[in-house]
Write a protein that holds these residues in place. Structure first.
Motif, mmCIF file in Angstrom:
data_model
loop_
_atom_site.group_PDB
_atom_site.id
_atom_site.type_symbol
_atom_site.label_atom_id
_atom_site.label_comp_id
_atom_site.label_asym_id
_atom_site.label_seq_id
_atom_site.Cartn_x
_atom_site.Cartn_y
_atom_site.Cartn_z
ATOM 1 N N SER A 115 29.925 36.590 45.396
ATOM 2 C CA SER A 115 28.305 37.404 45.645
ATOM 3 C C SER A 115 27.641 37.213 46.379
ATOM 4 O O SER A 115 27.298 35.918 46.380
ATOM 5 C CB SER A 115 28.057 38.613 44.033
ATOM 6 N N GLU A 448 35.919 34.468 37.425
ATOM 7 C CA GLU A 448 35.944 35.503 37.750
ATOM 8 C C GLU A 448 35.383 37.145 36.417
ATOM 9 O O GLU A 448 34.885 37.094 35.564
ATOM 10 C CB GLU A 448 37.173 36.050 37.334
ATOM 11 N N SER A 636 39.179 43.635 47.935
ATOM 12 C CA SER A 636 39.489 43.717 45.932
ATOM 13 C C SER A 636 38.398 43.997 45.523
ATOM 14 O O SER A 636 38.647 44.457 44.826
ATOM 15 C CB SER A 636 40.670 43.217 45.965
#
Ligand SMILES: Nc1nc2c(c(=O)[nH]1)N[C@H]1C(S)=C(S)[C@@H](COP(=O)(O)OP(=O)(O)OC[C@H]3O[C@@H](n4cnc5c(=O)[nH]c(N)nc54)[C@H](O)[C@@H]3O)O[C@H]1N2
Ligand SMILES: Nc1nc2c(c(=O)[nH]1)N[C@H]1C(S)=C(S)[C@@H](COP(=O)(O)OP(=O)(O)OC[C@H]3O[C@@H](n4cnc5c(=O)[nH]c(N)nc54)[C@H](O)[C@@H]3O)O[C@H]1N2
Ligand SMILES: [Mo]
Length: 768
Positions: A115, A448, A636
């Motif tokens: 990010s 994650e 994704s």
């Protein structure tokens, strides 16, 4: 800020304004000052608070039971544990692997975009943590333009620097007559830029070119690779044939005496060698327009005419990064440089070549005025690395040998794999092979936000805070804006900021002081902001204090080089500004590369047919499959958000099919179809359109892999192209990924289509 009650958030696709209600982000829209805000923002709420969030630390059942091979990774269930248990397990695994195998037993190449945010950058945090523990095996390069990174230093100079120096679009609007775009210049891709983009300038700059009368030619299998406003001429050449087309153009320039011998003599070396190849001195086969026509499907007269037009005015040759993500992807790069050198316009305003326009929002549009502050990653005592796209090879053949940059190298033996901020089960090619490769390590750890296919292949999954759940600041690597990123909501479930996770782990391992230096996240942010402020001051810009910055709006800084022309200094004085190549010039022939004596790249640009084609696989699998970047998300990321979901067809990723190819197979618009080849198969939703060249299908990347292990070839139910791509590299020089070179067949799928399960969490079981 213009609208009260809305808060800023920054992403790779731009600045968003978030609406928050009852502790949840319920909407994100673009910033009003952004002329072309990205619709990807609309995915944030659904994904941030979605079913797929990793909410608690989780351990793979068979691994926890001490029978790790009982069920393969990626197919097992998970047991949720508390943080102390998860961190104790990791601390003891790290100690065990370091003691038994040394730090070269740890692979943390961990490629991926993660990010935006200067401090909470997943890879930087992981690397800093492991560096305090003796280091890890890293990866080199990227999936984006690895082949250019590896080739360009030999022939012109460092690629990253050259992208930053790309000729600006307003210069092109003013000076250029013709832009010839190999691989187009897809506007959808210019939504994003790594680290962020505060203002999307590309569409406006391209429109200005069109208004100024610049002509565009789009050489690409997809018509929409050129923005509509450009009114581009479309030459749908066969994928993988760009080198041949460029050679046909070059041959025409040569025989019609339209090339520039004075430029070639002064600024390049080795033209005689490529000239000999073009006229067919050794093989008796001139690489003329007729030869190129057979290979490309573009008529010989069209090629000759284009060569004449290119020589008759100011011409910019553009090569999209996608063109080098193909078999022998070095060749179109080298041939583009050769062609541009023959035209003699390199270094002139609006002329020459550029590799990488369209690869992100900022190239040719803006640059950063100085280097932003960042957290230091420390020093990695382990020297070993792998080229990034050799992950499956490394895991399957530890100790195996490979060639890279003319060097014979050996794969390390990775016993523990740690991934943070990337999704190899999206980004790597040949996912069925990667699934086998991921069975080989002793331990896999994944940090994650969501239960991606990669998280499902882990033994230990750590739930991490998303960027809206932590405070940071955004500053794109090539942007000129600083964006406050205040924490908007509390982390979902038990998710934590990665910095805090590593601080707790470091405390268990005795490296807390080295990792934290006694600082909290807030202390670091103030320090990094301080560095950024100091650098701003040195360049004559005043930035506010951290607290008022965080409460305020986007800060725009000046553009350091609005009139930039690529290689203008070299053209002006090639002696004083010699290139950092062995000869100091543009190397149309490279003694260094020739000296490596490699089978798949020679001393100058060569035509190599794509591998599947050369090996005659076209009869069985007649369609070329392109797998470009998706308009509706970033790779994704946020595939389970509202905008991405709204564009699925029959619940699956859309595949573009030409009407003739659809008719021949009895495929109707909106139907579920099956794509397959010898490596794998997947379902997708048919979109029938003449936007795509006949003989080609286009399947966007990034649909979360959804294997049905009970079906043939573990059929993917969702439409991830990487079950079909090969994971061979462009060449043994650069080892770049070559995903765009793939042949497939497509058929109707008449059975009841199975539900897509990729956006659900995996099965959980209670702790025994
Ligand atoms: N067939 C084919 N394959 C391709 C391509 C292609 O053209 N065709 N393109 C290639 C290219 S150019 C690229 S760059 C790659 C992209 O490949 P990746 O960069 O691996 O793809 P992303 O989906 O961006 O993966 C980022 C992951 O990080 C997670 N994440 C986000 N923020 C954080 C965080 O703060 N911490 C942690 N720990 N995780 C976080 C997200 O949930 C996501 O799963 O794909 C490549 N693959
Ligand atoms: N919305 C959105 N934007 C993105 C991304 C994203 O995930 N989403 N990802 C970003 C990243 S990480 C990157 S690296 C860039 C990638 O930017 P690019 O590499 O430029 O993008 P691609 O979509 O892979 O390829 C561009 C086009 O090349 C064409 N093409 C493929 N093979 C060939 C060929 O052999 N010859 C010719 N002439 N054309 C060919 C395809 O039609 C494709 O549309 O995009 C970035 N932008
Ligand atoms: Mo990329």
């Amino acid at each position: 800020m213009s609208e009260r009650n809305k808060k800023l958030t920054a992403s790779h696709w731009g600045v968003g304004l978030a609406t928050i209600k009852d502790g949840k982000v319920i909407a994100v829209e673009g910033h009003p000052a952004d002329p072309m805000a990205s619709e990807i923002n609309a995915n944030i709420p659904g994904s941030l608070h979605g079913r797929a969030r990793v909410r608690r630390p989780a351990v793979r059942k068979s691994w926890l039971a001490g029978t790790p091979g009982a069920v393969p990774r990626g197919q097992d269930s998970f047991i949720e544990v508390d943080w102390d248990r998860a961190l104790d397990l990791i601390a003891s695994e790290l100690s065990r692997v370091r003691k038994t195998h040394g730090n070269t037993g740890i692979f943390a190449g961990s490629y991926g975009w993660s990010s935006a945010g200067r401090f909470h950058h997943a890879q930087s945090q992981l690397k800093r943590f492991l560096n305090t523990l003796g280091g890890f095996v890293r990866s080199e390069g990227n999936y984006s333009y690895n082949t250019a990174l590896g080739l360009m230093p030999h022939i012109v100079g460092p690629f990253r620097a050259h992208v930053a120096q790309a000729t600006r679009w307003p210069v092109i609007a003013k000076h250029t007559d013709l832009v010839v775009m190999f691989g187009g210049m897809a506007l959808r891709n210019t939504q994003v830029s790594d680290g962020g983009v505060a203002r999307h300038r590309m569409a406006g700059n391209l429109e200005a070119c069109a208004s100024a009368g610049v002509s565009f030619v789009n050489i690409s299998p997809l018509r929409s690779d050129a923005a509509e406003a450009l009114n581009a001429e479309w030459l749908p050449a066969r994928p993988g044939s760009d080198t041949a087309l460029m050679m046909g153009l070059a041959h025409t320039l040569l025989v019609e005496d339209l090339h520039d011998p004075a430029f070639l003599a002064r600024y390049t070396t080795g033209f005689d060698k490529i000239r000999g190849y073009l006229v067919g001195e050794a093989d008796g086969r001139p690489k003329d327009a007729d030869w190129a026509a057979c290979l490309t499907g573009v008529e010989a007269e069209t090629i000759r005419d284009l060569a004449r037009r290119m020589a008759s005015g100011r011409t910019m040759i553009s090569v999209a990064a996608g063109v080098q993500r193909t078999d022998f992807g070095e060749q179109p790069l080298w041939m583009a440089v050769t062609l541009a050198a023959m035209l003699g316009q390199i270094g002139l305003p609006g002329g020459g070549y550029t590799v990488g326009y369209g690869v992100n929002a900022n190239i040719g549009n803006i640059e950063r005025p100085f280097r932003w502050g960042t957290i230091a990653q420390g020093v990695n005592p382990v020297r070993d690395f792998i080229p990034v796209a050799m992950i499956a090879d490394m895991l399957l053949t530890p100790g195996g040998s490979y060639s890279y940059q003319g060097e014979a190298r050996t794969f390390p033996d990775a016993r523990l794999v740690w991934w943070a901020g990337g999704n190899p089960f999206h980004h790597h090619q040949d996912l069925n092979r990667l699934h086998r490769a991921f069975q080989t390590p002793e331990t896999v750890i994944v940090n994650e936000v969501n239960w991606t296919a990669t998280a499902r292949h882990a033994d230990i999954v750590l739930p991490v805070a998303a960027s809206q759940e932590r405070t940071d600041f955004g500053a794109g690597k090539s942007d000129n804006a600083l964006v406050p990123m205040p924490q908007l909501v509390a982390p979902e479930g038990e998710a934590r900021a990665e910095y805090d996770i590593y601080a707790d782990l470091a405390a268990r391992l005795g490296t807390a002081d080295a990792f934290t230096e006694g600082k909290t996240s807030d202390d670091w942010l103030r320090e990094i902001w301080g560095v950024t402020r100091d650098r701003a001051r040195e360049t004559g810009n005043n930035l506010p204090e951290w607290d008022s910055f965080l409460a305020g709006d986007v800060i725009d800084l000046p553009d350091p080089s609005p009139e930039q022309v690529f290689l203008a200094e070299y053209r002006a004085d090639p002696e004083a500004n010699a290139l950092p190549t062995p000869s100091g010039r543009i190397e149309l022939f490279s003694e260094v590369i020739a000296g490596f004596d490699l089978p798949d790249i020679k001393g100058h640009a060569i035509w190599f047919p794509p591998r599947d084609q050369a090996e005659g696989r076209g009869a069985e699998y007649p369609l070329a499959m392109l797998s470009g970047q998706p308009r509706t998300r970033l790779h994704s990321q946020l595939d389970n958000g509202a905008f991405s979901l709204s564009r699925k067809v029959a619940g699956r990723e859309p595949v573009l099919i030409h009407p003739e190819d659809a008719r021949a197979r009895g495929i109707e618009e909106g139907a579920v179809v099956e794509l397959f080849n010898a490596r794998g198969r997947c379902l997708a939703g048919a979109r029938i359109t003449d936007e795509v060249r006949q003989g080609c299908v286009f399947l966007w990347t990034g649909a979360w892999w959804d294997p049905d292990f009970a079906a043939p070839q573990a059929r993917d139910r969702h439409g991830n192209p990487n079950v079909l791509t090969h994971d061979l590299r462009t060449s043994s020089l650069t080892q770049g990924p070559a995903a765009h070179s793939t042949l497939v067949e497509v058929q109707r799928f008449d059975a009841p289509p199975p539900p897509v399960e990729a956006h659900d969490p995996p099965p959980f079981e209670p702790d025994a």
